[in-house]
Design a protein around this motif. Structure first.
Motif, mmCIF file in Angstrom:
data_model
loop_
_atom_site.group_PDB
_atom_site.id
_atom_site.type_symbol
_atom_site.label_atom_id
_atom_site.label_comp_id
_atom_site.label_asym_id
_atom_site.label_seq_id
_atom_site.Cartn_x
_atom_site.Cartn_y
_atom_site.Cartn_z
ATOM 1 N N ALA A 50 -15.091 -28.649 -17.085
ATOM 2 C CA ALA A 50 -14.202 -27.497 -16.957
ATOM 3 C C ALA A 50 -14.946 -26.181 -17.185
ATOM 4 C CB ALA A 50 -13.049 -27.616 -17.946
ATOM 5 N N ILE A 51 -16.191 -26.268 -17.668
ATOM 6 C CA ILE A 51 -16.919 -25.041 -17.985
ATOM 7 C C ILE A 51 -18.258 -24.899 -17.265
ATOM 8 C CG2 ILE A 51 -15.800 -24.690 -20.226
ATOM 9 C CD1 ILE A 51 -18.397 -25.932 -21.475
ATOM 10 N N SER A 52 -18.578 -25.858 -16.391
ATOM 11 C CA SER A 52 -19.829 -25.747 -15.639
ATOM 12 C C SER A 52 -19.727 -26.564 -14.354
ATOM 13 C CB SER A 52 -21.013 -26.238 -16.473
ATOM 14 O OG SER A 52 -20.951 -27.637 -16.644
ATOM 15 N N PHE A 53 -20.664 -26.292 -13.458
ATOM 16 C CA PHE A 53 -20.756 -27.108 -12.253
ATOM 17 C C PHE A 53 -22.213 -27.269 -11.869
ATOM 18 C CE2 PHE A 53 -21.336 -23.087 -10.152
ATOM 19 C CZ PHE A 53 -22.025 -23.369 -8.986
ATOM 20 N N SER A 54 -22.500 -28.359 -11.199
ATOM 21 C CA SER A 54 -23.800 -28.549 -10.570
ATOM 22 C C SER A 54 -23.577 -29.425 -9.349
ATOM 23 C CB SER A 54 -24.821 -29.178 -11.526
ATOM 24 O OG SER A 54 -24.460 -30.508 -11.822
ATOM 25 N N ILE A 55 -24.511 -29.340 -8.428
ATOM 26 C CA ILE A 55 -24.447 -30.117 -7.195
ATOM 27 C C ILE A 55 -25.706 -30.967 -7.151
ATOM 28 C CG2 ILE A 55 -24.335 -29.995 -4.671
ATOM 29 C CD1 ILE A 55 -23.056 -27.148 -5.081
ATOM 30 N N LYS A 56 -25.528 -32.262 -6.875
ATOM 31 C CA LYS A 56 -26.679 -33.166 -6.836
ATOM 32 C C LYS A 56 -27.683 -32.701 -5.778
ATOM 33 C CE LYS A 56 -24.268 -37.230 -8.504
ATOM 34 N NZ LYS A 56 -23.780 -38.575 -8.219
ATOM 35 N N PRO A 57 -28.982 -32.795 -6.092
ATOM 36 C CA PRO A 57 -30.016 -32.338 -5.153
ATOM 37 C C PRO A 57 -29.875 -32.923 -3.744
ATOM 38 C CG PRO A 57 -30.996 -32.803 -7.279
ATOM 39 C CD PRO A 57 -29.567 -33.257 -7.358
ATOM 40 N N GLN A 58 -29.504 -34.185 -3.642
ATOM 41 C CA GLN A 58 -29.350 -34.802 -2.325
ATOM 42 C C GLN A 58 -28.237 -34.107 -1.522
ATOM 43 O OE1 GLN A 58 -28.756 -39.035 -2.364
ATOM 44 N NE2 GLN A 58 -28.399 -39.135 -0.155
ATOM 45 N N GLN A 59 -27.143 -33.736 -2.201
ATOM 46 C CA GLN A 59 -26.055 -33.029 -1.523
ATOM 47 C C GLN A 59 -26.485 -31.620 -1.104
ATOM 48 O OE1 GLN A 59 -22.599 -33.418 -4.251
ATOM 49 N NE2 GLN A 59 -21.621 -34.429 -2.510
ATOM 50 N N VAL A 60 -27.296 -30.980 -1.918
ATOM 51 C CA VAL A 60 -27.813 -29.647 -1.580
ATOM 52 C C VAL A 60 -28.649 -29.736 -0.304
ATOM 53 C CG1 VAL A 60 -29.318 -27.747 -2.313
ATOM 54 C CG2 VAL A 60 -27.768 -28.813 -3.966
ATOM 55 N N LEU A 61 -29.548 -30.719 -0.256
ATOM 56 C CA LEU A 61 -30.390 -30.889 0.932
ATOM 57 C C LEU A 61 -29.552 -31.187 2.163
ATOM 58 C CD1 LEU A 61 -33.365 -32.935 -0.576
ATOM 59 C CD2 LEU A 61 -33.366 -30.532 0.113
ATOM 60 N N GLN A 62 -28.536 -32.035 2.027
ATOM 61 C CA GLN A 62 -27.653 -32.354 3.155
ATOM 62 C C GLN A 62 -26.929 -31.104 3.642
ATOM 63 O OE1 GLN A 62 -25.333 -35.512 1.371
ATOM 64 N NE2 GLN A 62 -26.673 -37.113 2.181
ATOM 65 N N ALA A 63 -26.505 -30.253 2.721
ATOM 66 C CA ALA A 63 -25.807 -29.017 3.086
ATOM 67 C C ALA A 63 -26.733 -28.089 3.881
ATOM 68 C CB ALA A 63 -25.281 -28.314 1.836
ATOM 69 N N TYR A 64 -27.974 -27.944 3.426
ATOM 70 C CA TYR A 64 -28.924 -27.095 4.142
ATOM 71 C C TYR A 64 -29.251 -27.678 5.519
ATOM 72 C CZ TYR A 64 -29.728 -23.587 0.577
ATOM 73 O OH TYR A 64 -29.566 -22.541 -0.288
ATOM 74 N N ASP A 65 -29.391 -29.000 5.594
ATOM 75 C CA ASP A 65 -29.639 -29.655 6.892
ATOM 76 C C ASP A 65 -28.472 -29.436 7.849
ATOM 77 O OD1 ASP A 65 -32.125 -30.550 6.079
ATOM 78 O OD2 ASP A 65 -31.458 -32.608 5.660
ATOM 79 N N LEU A 66 -27.244 -29.566 7.333
ATOM 80 C CA LEU A 66 -26.057 -29.363 8.160
ATOM 81 C C LEU A 66 -26.000 -27.926 8.673
ATOM 82 C CD1 LEU A 66 -23.367 -30.443 9.319
ATOM 83 C CD2 LEU A 66 -22.284 -29.631 7.216
ATOM 84 N N ALA A 67 -26.226 -26.967 7.783
ATOM 85 C CA ALA A 67 -26.216 -25.558 8.186
ATOM 86 C C ALA A 67 -27.249 -25.309 9.277
ATOM 87 C CB ALA A 67 -26.470 -24.661 6.976
ATOM 88 N N GLU A 68 -28.452 -25.841 9.088
ATOM 89 C CA GLU A 68 -29.519 -25.654 10.075
ATOM 90 C C GLU A 68 -29.148 -26.282 11.421
ATOM 91 O OE1 GLU A 68 -34.162 -26.927 10.666
ATOM 92 O OE2 GLU A 68 -33.478 -26.500 8.625
ATOM 93 N N SER A 69 -28.558 -27.481 11.382
ATOM 94 C CA SER A 69 -28.190 -28.160 12.625
ATOM 95 C C SER A 69 -27.107 -27.389 13.385
ATOM 96 C CB SER A 69 -27.723 -29.594 12.353
ATOM 97 O OG SER A 69 -26.432 -29.614 11.767
ATOM 98 N N LYS A 70 -26.304 -26.611 12.662
ATOM 99 C CA LYS A 70 -25.240 -25.815 13.291
ATOM 100 C C LYS A 70 -25.699 -24.377 13.552
ATOM 101 C CE LYS A 70 -21.302 -28.395 11.604
ATOM 102 N NZ LYS A 70 -19.915 -28.239 11.189
#
Length: 131
Positions: A50-70
């Protein structure tokens, strides 16, 4: 960046994500070009907190790959706070190494604010536009 543009539908989508993630913080990547959000990519809060967030490195890489592909960029990071929509001290540290707009939604005040870090944290205007 002085302002960021979202549609009212995107605002509703982010507010809904924040509310459905309670009591934890929610998070998402904001994809688009320049200062215009064109896609929201919800992420799982790996902290489950409830007081912090983080995103797993693999999900971060997938997000950047998706953005690049689009042929888009990750132009923002969204997350919610169970308090006022202002960067925490932890957010400020991560803003320095992630120089994109940080959009924060307050689940208690039900409002958005955006910030960016250049030499210090400064507010960015959130503009709601028609699709």
């Amino acid at each position: 960046m002085e302002e960021i543009f979202l549609t009212s539908r995107q605002i509703d989508q982010l507010a809904s994500l924040a509310k459905s993630s309670l009591p934890n913080e929610s998070c998402a990547f904001l994809l688009g070009k320049n200062d215009r959000i064109t896609e929201i990519l919800p992420m799982q809060n790996a902290d489950r907190s409830a007081i912090s967030f983080s995103i797993k490195p693999q999900q971060v890489l997938q997000a950047y790959d998706l953005a690049e592909s689009k042929k888009m960029q990750i132009i923002g990071i969204f997350h919610s706070h169970p308090a006022k929509p202002a960067p925490s001290s932890t957010d400020k540290r991560f803003m320095e190494i992630n120089p994109v707009v940080w959009l924060i939604y307050s689940t208690t005040e039900h409002r958005f604010k955006a910030y960016v870090y250049d030499t210090d944290v400064r507010e960015v205007v959130v503009k709601i536009i028609t699709a």
